[in-house]
Design a protein around this motif. Structure first.
Motif, short mmCIF file in Angstrom:
data_model
loop_
_atom_site.label_atom_id
_atom_site.label_comp_id
_atom_site.label_asym_id
_atom_site.label_seq_id
_atom_site.Cartn_x
_atom_site.Cartn_y
_atom_site.Cartn_z
N VAL A 1 -11.02 -8.56 -0.65
CA VAL A 1 -11.26 -9.55 -1.70
C VAL A 1 -9.97 -10.32 -2.02
O VAL A 1 -9.99 -11.50 -2.33
CB VAL A 1 -11.77 -8.82 -2.99
CG1 VAL A 1 -11.93 -9.79 -4.16
CG2 VAL A 1 -13.07 -8.10 -2.70
N GLU A 2 -8.84 -9.64 -1.91
CA GLU A 2 -7.55 -10.25 -2.29
C GLU A 2 -7.07 -11.29 -1.27
O GLU A 2 -6.18 -12.08 -1.55
CB GLU A 2 -6.48 -9.16 -2.43
CG GLU A 2 -6.72 -8.17 -3.56
CD GLU A 2 -6.53 -8.79 -4.94
OE1 GLU A 2 -5.93 -9.89 -5.03
OE2 GLU A 2 -6.98 -8.18 -5.91
N LYS A 3 -7.64 -11.24 -0.07
CA LYS A 3 -7.27 -12.20 1.00
C LYS A 3 -5.75 -12.24 1.25
O LYS A 3 -5.14 -13.31 1.31
CB LYS A 3 -7.77 -13.62 0.69
CG LYS A 3 -9.29 -13.71 0.52
CD LYS A 3 -9.96 -13.94 1.86
CE LYS A 3 -11.48 -13.90 1.80
NZ LYS A 3 -12.12 -12.67 2.18
N CYS A 4 -5.16 -11.05 1.34
CA CYS A 4 -3.72 -10.98 1.66
C CYS A 4 -3.55 -11.22 3.15
O CYS A 4 -4.42 -10.85 3.94
CB CYS A 4 -3.18 -9.59 1.33
SG CYS A 4 -3.30 -9.23 -0.41
N ASP A 5 -2.44 -11.82 3.56
CA ASP A 5 -2.23 -11.96 5.01
C ASP A 5 -1.13 -11.05 5.53
O ASP A 5 -0.77 -11.08 6.70
CB ASP A 5 -2.01 -13.42 5.44
CG ASP A 5 -1.04 -14.16 4.55
OD1 ASP A 5 -0.43 -13.52 3.68
OD2 ASP A 5 -0.88 -15.38 4.75
N VAL B 1 0.01 -7.99 -4.52
CA VAL B 1 -0.85 -7.01 -5.17
C VAL B 1 -0.43 -5.61 -4.71
O VAL B 1 0.18 -5.47 -3.64
CB VAL B 1 -2.35 -7.22 -4.86
CG1 VAL B 1 -2.86 -8.52 -5.44
CG2 VAL B 1 -2.63 -7.15 -3.37
N THR B 2 -0.75 -4.62 -5.53
CA THR B 2 -0.34 -3.25 -5.19
C THR B 2 -1.57 -2.36 -5.13
O THR B 2 -2.44 -2.43 -6.00
CB THR B 2 0.61 -2.71 -6.28
OG1 THR B 2 1.66 -3.65 -6.44
CG2 THR B 2 1.20 -1.37 -5.89
N TYR B 3 -1.66 -1.53 -4.09
CA TYR B 3 -2.76 -0.56 -3.97
C TYR B 3 -2.15 0.83 -3.80
O TYR B 3 -1.52 1.11 -2.78
CB TYR B 3 -3.65 -0.90 -2.77
CG TYR B 3 -4.88 -0.03 -2.69
CD1 TYR B 3 -6.05 -0.36 -3.35
CD2 TYR B 3 -4.85 1.18 -1.98
CE1 TYR B 3 -7.18 0.46 -3.31
CE2 TYR B 3 -5.97 2.01 -1.94
CZ TYR B 3 -7.11 1.64 -2.59
OH TYR B 3 -8.23 2.46 -2.56
N THR B 4 -2.31 1.68 -4.82
CA THR B 4 -1.71 3.03 -4.73
C THR B 4 -2.73 4.13 -5.07
O THR B 4 -2.35 5.22 -5.46
CB THR B 4 -0.51 3.16 -5.70
OG1 THR B 4 -0.95 2.79 -7.00
CG2 THR B 4 0.66 2.32 -5.29
N ASP B 5 -4.02 3.82 -4.89
CA ASP B 5 -5.05 4.81 -5.23
C ASP B 5 -5.17 5.89 -4.15
O ASP B 5 -6.27 6.17 -3.66
CB ASP B 5 -6.40 4.13 -5.43
CG ASP B 5 -6.48 3.45 -6.78
OD1 ASP B 5 -5.62 3.76 -7.63
OD2 ASP B 5 -7.37 2.60 -6.96
N VAL C 1 0.86 -1.19 0.00
CA VAL C 1 0.00 0.00 0.00
C VAL C 1 0.89 1.23 0.00
O VAL C 1 1.76 1.39 0.87
CB VAL C 1 -0.95 0.01 1.22
CG1 VAL C 1 -1.71 1.32 1.31
CG2 VAL C 1 -1.91 -1.18 1.16
N SER C 2 0.69 2.09 -1.01
CA SER C 2 1.50 3.30 -1.12
C SER C 2 0.68 4.37 -1.84
O SER C 2 -0.54 4.20 -1.99
CB SER C 2 2.80 2.99 -1.87
OG SER C 2 3.69 4.08 -1.74
#
Ligand SMILES: NC(=O)c1ccc[n+]([C@@H]2O[C@H](COP(=O)([O-])OP(=O)(O)OC[C@H]3O[C@@H](n4cnc5c(N)ncnc54)[C@H](O)[C@@H]3O)[C@@H](O)[C@H]2O)c1
Length: 398
Positions: A94-98, A71-75, A45-46
């Motif tokens: 939804v991505e179920k990252c741990d 996965v990357t989330y930069t929004d 996350v950035s």
């Protein structure tokens, strides 16, 4: 009160991330921590700015050899709102990252840690309104700051804009403390001067406000003191020569130390008055704090003369023990001078705030009891309005 008396009268809790790692080059150890946590899927996350300067790619390159799905989330553009936080949680649930790795300034880190704590919680309404406390988190969290800074990597707070109420509001939870905080001063080298100045003064605000806070303890004061001393040694160099690694190291230290003090003693009136400016006029948090600080201290500083003598000494402004009432003037002069030294705005009018909005800002700030009640001098709505009016004009005749 002597330090011994003070210790006898408090129950002292002190909270930190599970692992706090500091050092030039510490960024590279991120990969070891991911392996040690034994996670199956990672979210980075950035924000957009950090994606553009290549920081996000740097993280991807580092973790590529261990082949963990990512996965990357930069929004994130600008300081985040509650709506943005909800979107981030929905996307990453939804991505179920741990594991969530937050890398960035306070904006990205606040989204990262709050998302980690809110994933899997279902309906978020009660959590986002603070009616319900976020007790725990199942998703692991590692935070790496790229500004110096908010100290978000070591605090239990996450701050978001409430678009409906037009104010900024903090969520507070022990679940926001990360499993690992990695503070690598090299990550801050690319920080532009305005961000360095605004986030640097934000860190200083944490240090000075936590030092005078009602909830301050002898332990938090050690952190606040060291942070103020490091600030005055390093801020001008870091702003005017961003490549000065020693200045960046000093700034990174002070930011985390001040963050620990903030997390355990809280902050006060400067922050209470800054939040409505962020909510309604979208002024960067550090800029609001920097501008308001001299005006707020002018109003409240007379109730903490002893602390002002200490602060003046930490900032190398002189020894005021034999003429205590001059310490406050020296501190306030220093705070005003900072604004011009760091090329920061010197009045609210310069920032596009209109005079007609000041009563509404005062009404909103007066409701932030969590912060106002942690300040030694209790400001009422009228006094808050007077502070905004003075800050609107800027310092006259100096
Ligand atoms: N959680 C807490 O305890 C806490 C404390 C204080 C403030 N905050 C919050 O933090 C936010 C402000 O954070 P901030 O001052 O760190 O700024 P920021 O995170 O908003 O970043 C400001 C800008 O600088 C850019 N940037 C950051 N690091 C950079 C780098 N190394 N190189 C190049 N560009 C870089 C970002 O992309 C962004 O455009 C506010 O929302 C504030 O309310 C949180």
């Amino acid at each position: 009160m002597s330090i011994n008396q003070n210790i006898n009268h408090i129950n002292l809790d002190f909270q930190m991330p599970t692992i706090f790692r500091f050092g030039v080059g510490a960024f590279a150890t991120l990969v070891n921590e991911i392996e040690a946590l034994g996670v199956k899927k990672v979210a980075i996350v950035s924000d957009k700015g950090l994606e553009q300067v290549g920081v996000v790619q740097k993280v991807k390159n580092l973790i590529k050899p261990i082949s963990v799905p990512t996965v990357t989330y930069t929004d994130i553009e600008g300081e985040p709102t509650f709506q943005l936080l909800e979107e981030a949680v929905q996307t990453l649930d939804v991505e179920k990252c741990d594991l969530i790795i937050g890398i960035g300034g306070g904006s990205a880190l606040d989204v990262a840690k709050a998302t980690a704590a809110l994933c899997g919680k279902g309906d978020l309404t009660a959590y986002l309104s603070s009616e319900k406390m976020i007790e725990s988190r199942t998703v692991k969290c590692i935070l790496l700051p790229t500004t110096s800074g908010t100290g978000s990597e070591v605090t239990m707070n996450a701050i978001f804009g409430d678009e409906e109420q037009q104010v900024k509001r903090g969520l507070v939870s022990p679940a926001f403390l990360p499993d690992v905080a990695i503070i690598d001063p090299e990550l801050t080298i690319s920080c532009p001067p305005r961000v360095t100045a605004a986030s640097g003064v934000d860190a200083f605000t944490h240090a000075i406000e936590s030092y005078i806070a009602i909830k301050a303890t002898p332990l938090t004061k050690i952190y606040s003191e060291k942070a103020m001393k490091l600030f005055t040694l390093n801020i001008t160099r870091a702003v005017h020569n961003g490549n000065d690694l020693n200045a960046r190291i000093g700034m990174s230290w002070l930011s985390s130390l001040a963050g620990v003090a903030l997390a355990n003693a809280g902050v006060g009136a400067v922050h209470a008055l800054a939040y409505p400016l962020g909510g309604k006029f979208h002024i960067e948090h550090g800029v609001s704090n920097a501008l308001l600080m001299p005006f707020v201290f002018e109003a409240i500083g007379k109730t903490c003369t002893e602390e002002m003598i200490d602060v003046a000494a930490f900032l190398k402004l002189g020894d005021f023990k034999s003429h205590p009432h001059e310490a406050l003037n020296a501190v306030v002069d220093y705070l005003y001078q900072l604004l011009s030294d760091l090329d920061l705005p010197t009045s609210l009018s310069e920032l596009g705030v209109d005079e007609e909005s000041l009563p509404l800002l005062a009404e909103q700030a007066a409701k932030i009891d969590r912060l106002l009640s942690n300040t030694p001098y209790k400001l009422n709505e009228q006094k808050i309005l007077e502070i905004y009016q003075s800050a609107f004009k800027g310092r006259v005749g100096k």
